[in-house]
Design a protein around this motif. Structure first.
Motif, short mmCIF file in Angstrom:
data_model
loop_
_atom_site.label_atom_id
_atom_site.label_comp_id
_atom_site.label_asym_id
_atom_site.label_seq_id
_atom_site.Cartn_x
_atom_site.Cartn_y
_atom_site.Cartn_z
N TRP A 264 0.84 -1.20 0.00
CA TRP A 264 0.00 0.00 0.00
C TRP A 264 0.87 1.25 0.00
N LEU A 265 1.93 1.22 0.79
CA LEU A 265 2.84 2.36 0.88
C LEU A 265 3.57 2.59 -0.45
N ALA A 266 3.93 1.52 -1.14
CA ALA A 266 4.59 1.66 -2.44
C ALA A 266 3.65 2.27 -3.47
N GLN A 267 2.38 1.87 -3.46
CA GLN A 267 1.40 2.45 -4.37
C GLN A 267 1.18 3.93 -4.06
N LEU A 268 1.13 4.26 -2.77
CA LEU A 268 0.98 5.66 -2.35
C LEU A 268 2.16 6.49 -2.83
N ASP A 269 3.35 5.96 -2.68
CA ASP A 269 4.56 6.66 -3.12
C ASP A 269 4.55 6.88 -4.62
N GLY A 270 4.10 5.88 -5.38
CA GLY A 270 4.01 6.03 -6.84
C GLY A 270 3.00 7.08 -7.25
N ALA A 271 1.88 7.14 -6.56
CA ALA A 271 0.86 8.15 -6.89
C ALA A 271 1.37 9.55 -6.57
N LEU A 272 2.11 9.67 -5.49
CA LEU A 272 2.66 10.98 -5.14
C LEU A 272 3.76 11.41 -6.10
N ASP A 273 4.46 10.46 -6.71
CA ASP A 273 5.44 10.83 -7.73
C ASP A 273 4.77 11.46 -8.94
N ARG A 274 3.55 11.05 -9.23
CA ARG A 274 2.84 11.61 -10.38
C ARG A 274 2.08 12.89 -10.04
N ARG A 275 1.55 13.00 -8.82
CA ARG A 275 0.67 14.12 -8.47
C ARG A 275 1.27 15.11 -7.49
N GLU A 276 2.16 14.70 -6.65
CA GLU A 276 2.82 15.49 -5.60
C GLU A 276 1.92 15.85 -4.42
N LEU A 277 0.63 15.94 -4.59
CA LEU A 277 -0.28 16.30 -3.50
C LEU A 277 -1.54 15.46 -3.61
N ILE A 278 -1.85 14.68 -2.57
CA ILE A 278 -3.05 13.85 -2.59
C ILE A 278 -3.68 13.82 -1.20
N LYS A 279 -4.89 13.30 -1.16
CA LYS A 279 -5.58 13.07 0.11
C LYS A 279 -5.77 11.57 0.30
N VAL A 280 -5.67 11.15 1.56
CA VAL A 280 -5.87 9.74 1.93
C VAL A 280 -6.97 9.69 2.97
N ASN A 281 -7.92 8.79 2.77
CA ASN A 281 -9.06 8.63 3.66
C ASN A 281 -8.89 7.36 4.51
N ILE A 282 -9.20 7.45 5.79
CA ILE A 282 -9.20 6.28 6.67
C ILE A 282 -10.64 5.82 6.79
N LEU A 283 -10.94 4.62 6.31
CA LEU A 283 -12.31 4.11 6.34
C LEU A 283 -12.72 3.75 7.76
N GLN A 284 -14.03 3.62 7.96
CA GLN A 284 -14.57 3.33 9.29
C GLN A 284 -14.15 1.96 9.80
N ASN A 285 -13.96 0.99 8.89
CA ASN A 285 -13.59 -0.36 9.33
C ASN A 285 -12.08 -0.55 9.49
N ALA A 286 -11.30 0.51 9.39
CA ALA A 286 -9.84 0.40 9.52
C ALA A 286 -9.44 0.24 10.99
N ASP A 287 -8.38 -0.50 11.20
CA ASP A 287 -7.87 -0.73 12.55
C ASP A 287 -6.86 0.32 12.98
N VAL A 288 -6.62 1.32 12.15
CA VAL A 288 -5.64 2.36 12.47
C VAL A 288 -6.34 3.70 12.66
N ASP A 289 -5.68 4.59 13.39
CA ASP A 289 -6.20 5.94 13.50
C ASP A 289 -5.24 6.90 12.79
N THR A 290 -5.56 8.18 12.81
CA THR A 290 -4.78 9.14 12.04
C THR A 290 -3.33 9.27 12.55
N ASP A 291 -3.14 9.18 13.86
CA ASP A 291 -1.78 9.29 14.40
C ASP A 291 -0.91 8.11 13.97
#
Length: 103
Positions: free
Chosen positions: A33-60
């Motif tokens: 997931w992190l590699a895909q995120l890094d690739g998208a940022l190489d093309r766009r430089e600025l993106i938003k990431v959403n944390i879904l309700q069923n995710a086990d992680v929080d923003t921190d």
């Protein structure tokens, strides 16, 4: 590039109209997931990431995972949405980072 206050404010204004293109779900944070995120940022430089309700992680947790494993910078956190910035490795795609550097 370490961002200053005015640069972060500019990037937040640029991200205002963006919709999240990445989401963190029940699978959580993986290196793939992190590699895909890094690739998208190489093309766009600025993106938003959403944390879904069923995710086990929080923003921190997401913020520390991203910043510890990459050179991606978290510009802003809005609820369960993070605004991320990274200077593109491709010099032809560095329009936004060039504007940020001049601020």
């Amino acid at each position: 590039m370490k961002l200053r206050g005015k640069q972060k404010r500019f990037l937040r204004a640029q991200a205002n109209h963006l919709q999240p293109i990445f989401a963190v779900g029940k699978e959580g944070l993986t290196q793939n997931w992190l590699a895909q995120l890094d690739g998208a940022l190489d093309r766009r430089e600025l993106i938003k990431v959403n944390i879904l309700q069923n995710a086990d992680v929080d923003t921190d947790e997401l913020k520390s995972f991203i910043e510890d494993n990459t050179d991606i910078q978290v510009v802003q956190t809005i609820g369960r949405v993070l605004v991320l910035f990274k200077v593109s490795a491709n010099k032809d795609l560095r329009e936004l980072s060039d504007r940020v550097a001049r601020i």
